[in-house]
Design a protein around this motif. Structure first.
Motif, mmCIF file in Angstrom:
data_model
loop_
_atom_site.group_PDB
_atom_site.id
_atom_site.type_symbol
_atom_site.label_atom_id
_atom_site.label_comp_id
_atom_site.label_asym_id
_atom_site.label_seq_id
_atom_site.Cartn_x
_atom_site.Cartn_y
_atom_site.Cartn_z
ATOM 1 N N ALA A 113 1.890 6.435 -13.383
ATOM 2 C CA ALA A 113 3.027 6.866 -14.202
ATOM 3 C C ALA A 113 3.561 5.712 -15.046
ATOM 4 C CB ALA A 113 4.125 7.428 -13.314
ATOM 5 N N ARG A 114 3.511 4.497 -14.505
ATOM 6 C CA ARG A 114 3.988 3.330 -15.246
ATOM 7 C C ARG A 114 2.940 2.794 -16.213
ATOM 8 N NH1 ARG A 114 5.788 2.337 -10.083
ATOM 9 N NH2 ARG A 114 4.095 0.875 -9.672
ATOM 10 N N GLY A 115 1.752 3.354 -16.190
ATOM 11 C CA GLY A 115 0.695 2.936 -17.098
ATOM 12 C C GLY A 115 -0.066 1.715 -16.615
ATOM 13 N N GLY A 116 0.142 1.332 -15.380
ATOM 14 C CA GLY A 116 -0.548 0.161 -14.825
ATOM 15 C C GLY A 116 -1.925 0.521 -14.306
ATOM 16 N N SER A 117 -2.637 -0.498 -13.889
ATOM 17 C CA SER A 117 -3.968 -0.303 -13.334
ATOM 18 C C SER A 117 -3.854 0.152 -11.878
ATOM 19 C CB SER A 117 -4.763 -1.599 -13.403
ATOM 20 O OG SER A 117 -5.999 -1.442 -12.762
ATOM 21 N N ALA A 118 -4.516 1.228 -11.558
ATOM 22 C CA ALA A 118 -4.472 1.777 -10.203
ATOM 23 C C ALA A 118 -5.866 1.777 -9.571
ATOM 24 C CB ALA A 118 -3.897 3.185 -10.241
ATOM 25 N N GLU A 119 -6.772 0.961 -10.115
ATOM 26 C CA GLU A 119 -8.156 0.962 -9.631
ATOM 27 C C GLU A 119 -8.260 0.501 -8.182
ATOM 28 O OE1 GLU A 119 -11.092 -0.900 -12.105
ATOM 29 O OE2 GLU A 119 -9.958 -0.369 -13.901
ATOM 30 N N GLU A 120 -7.597 -0.597 -7.846
ATOM 31 C CA GLU A 120 -7.688 -1.126 -6.488
ATOM 32 C C GLU A 120 -7.125 -0.126 -5.478
ATOM 33 O OE1 GLU A 120 -6.208 -4.925 -3.803
ATOM 34 O OE2 GLU A 120 -5.811 -4.906 -5.946
ATOM 35 N N GLY B 169 -6.867 3.127 -5.895
ATOM 36 C CA GLY B 169 -7.772 4.275 -5.873
ATOM 37 C C GLY B 169 -8.998 4.036 -5.007
ATOM 38 N N ARG B 170 -9.568 2.833 -5.114
ATOM 39 C CA ARG B 170 -10.736 2.507 -4.284
ATOM 40 C C ARG B 170 -10.386 2.499 -2.802
ATOM 41 N NH1 ARG B 170 -12.004 -1.372 -8.432
ATOM 42 N NH2 ARG B 170 -10.885 -2.921 -7.212
ATOM 43 N N LEU B 171 -9.197 1.952 -2.481
ATOM 44 C CA LEU B 171 -8.773 1.918 -1.078
ATOM 45 C C LEU B 171 -8.531 3.332 -0.552
ATOM 46 C CD1 LEU B 171 -8.116 0.297 1.420
ATOM 47 C CD2 LEU B 171 -5.798 -0.030 0.533
ATOM 48 N N ILE B 172 -7.948 4.188 -1.360
ATOM 49 C CA ILE B 172 -7.728 5.586 -0.957
ATOM 50 C C ILE B 172 -9.059 6.265 -0.651
ATOM 51 C CG2 ILE B 172 -7.024 7.869 -1.810
ATOM 52 C CD1 ILE B 172 -4.718 6.427 -3.279
ATOM 53 N N SER C 3 -9.766 -6.290 3.093
ATOM 54 C CA SER C 3 -9.544 -7.662 2.667
ATOM 55 C C SER C 3 -8.047 -7.955 2.781
ATOM 56 C CB SER C 3 -10.009 -7.850 1.225
ATOM 57 O OG SER C 3 -9.177 -7.128 0.343
ATOM 58 N N ALA C 4 -7.684 -9.211 2.602
ATOM 59 C CA ALA C 4 -6.273 -9.594 2.688
ATOM 60 C C ALA C 4 -5.447 -8.869 1.629
ATOM 61 C CB ALA C 4 -6.125 -11.105 2.544
ATOM 62 N N ALA C 5 -5.986 -8.722 0.423
ATOM 63 C CA ALA C 5 -5.261 -8.043 -0.650
ATOM 64 C C ALA C 5 -5.080 -6.555 -0.338
ATOM 65 C CB ALA C 5 -6.001 -8.220 -1.971
ATOM 66 N N GLU C 6 -6.117 -5.925 0.189
ATOM 67 C CA GLU C 6 -6.023 -4.507 0.547
ATOM 68 C C GLU C 6 -5.029 -4.313 1.685
ATOM 69 O OE1 GLU C 6 -10.486 -2.878 -0.529
ATOM 70 O OE2 GLU C 6 -10.124 -3.794 1.428
ATOM 71 N N TYR C 7 -5.017 -5.247 2.632
ATOM 72 C CA TYR C 7 -4.087 -5.158 3.757
ATOM 73 C C TYR C 7 -2.648 -5.272 3.266
ATOM 74 C CZ TYR C 7 -1.998 -5.967 8.321
ATOM 75 O OH TYR C 7 -1.238 -5.861 9.452
ATOM 76 N N ARG C 8 -2.395 -6.214 2.354
ATOM 77 C CA ARG C 8 -1.047 -6.355 1.783
ATOM 78 C C ARG C 8 -0.634 -5.095 1.037
ATOM 79 N NH1 ARG C 8 -2.893 -11.536 0.570
ATOM 80 N NH2 ARG C 8 -3.332 -10.899 -1.574
ATOM 81 N N LEU C 9 -1.565 -4.501 0.286
ATOM 82 C CA LEU C 9 -1.281 -3.278 -0.455
ATOM 83 C C LEU C 9 -0.926 -2.138 0.500
ATOM 84 C CD1 LEU C 9 -1.272 -1.624 -3.104
ATOM 85 C CD2 LEU C 9 -3.713 -1.279 -2.759
ATOM 86 N N ALA C 10 -1.705 -1.973 1.564
ATOM 87 C CA ALA C 10 -1.451 -0.915 2.546
ATOM 88 C C ALA C 10 -0.114 -1.139 3.247
ATOM 89 C CB ALA C 10 -2.577 -0.849 3.565
ATOM 90 N N LYS C 11 0.160 -2.373 3.605
ATOM 91 C CA LYS C 11 1.412 -2.707 4.284
ATOM 92 C C LYS C 11 2.617 -2.427 3.382
ATOM 93 C CE LYS C 11 3.534 -6.768 6.378
ATOM 94 N NZ LYS C 11 3.308 -8.177 6.711
ATOM 95 N N ALA C 12 2.519 -2.817 2.119
ATOM 96 C CA ALA C 12 3.607 -2.571 1.173
ATOM 97 C C ALA C 12 3.807 -1.067 0.955
ATOM 98 C CB ALA C 12 3.321 -3.262 -0.154
ATOM 99 N N ALA C 13 2.712 -0.318 0.876
ATOM 100 C CA ALA C 13 2.803 1.132 0.677
ATOM 101 C C ALA C 13 3.474 1.803 1.875
ATOM 102 C CB ALA C 13 1.417 1.723 0.448
ATOM 103 N N LEU C 14 3.107 1.389 3.082
ATOM 104 C CA LEU C 14 3.714 1.969 4.285
ATOM 105 C C LEU C 14 5.197 1.612 4.376
ATOM 106 C CD1 LEU C 14 0.830 1.344 6.799
ATOM 107 C CD2 LEU C 14 1.627 3.566 5.988
ATOM 108 N N ASN C 15 5.551 0.391 4.028
ATOM 109 C CA ASN C 15 6.961 0.004 4.043
ATOM 110 C C ASN C 15 7.757 0.783 3.008
ATOM 111 O OD1 ASN C 15 6.950 -1.820 6.158
ATOM 112 N ND2 ASN C 15 6.349 -3.527 4.846
#
Length: 76
Positions: free
Chosen positions: A29-36, A38-41, A56-68
């Motif tokens: 919706a914000r027009g940003g890149s959602a590739e990473e 999307g791949r994790l999903i 990976s560490a980046a995917e873990y941070r993304l998942a943690k931030a999404a859950l929070n």
């Protein structure tokens, strides 16, 4: 590169997909890149219930931030 293995049962998999979906649609919706995101999903969705997901560490941070973020929305 640090990797983490996370065991996902059916409930945790569902919650993680919900949280990542909210982040994904927000990024789109914000027009940003959602590739990473999307791949994790797709990787989480393809995992059988009770399986272990290696992130990976980046995917873990993304998942943690999404859950929070999902938790914060539910508490509000």
């Amino acid at each position: 590169m640090t990797e983490r293995k996370v065991k996902l049962d059916r409930a945790n998999k569902s919650i993680l997909l919900r949280a990542l979906g909210d982040v994904y649609y927000g990024q789109r919706a914000r027009g940003g890149s959602a590739e990473e995101t999307g791949r994790l999903i797709l990787r989480v969705n393809d995992l059988p219930a009770g399986g272990k997901l290696t992130m990976s560490a980046a995917e873990y941070r993304l998942a943690k931030a999404a859950l929070n973020q999902l938790r914060t929305q539910r508490l509000a």
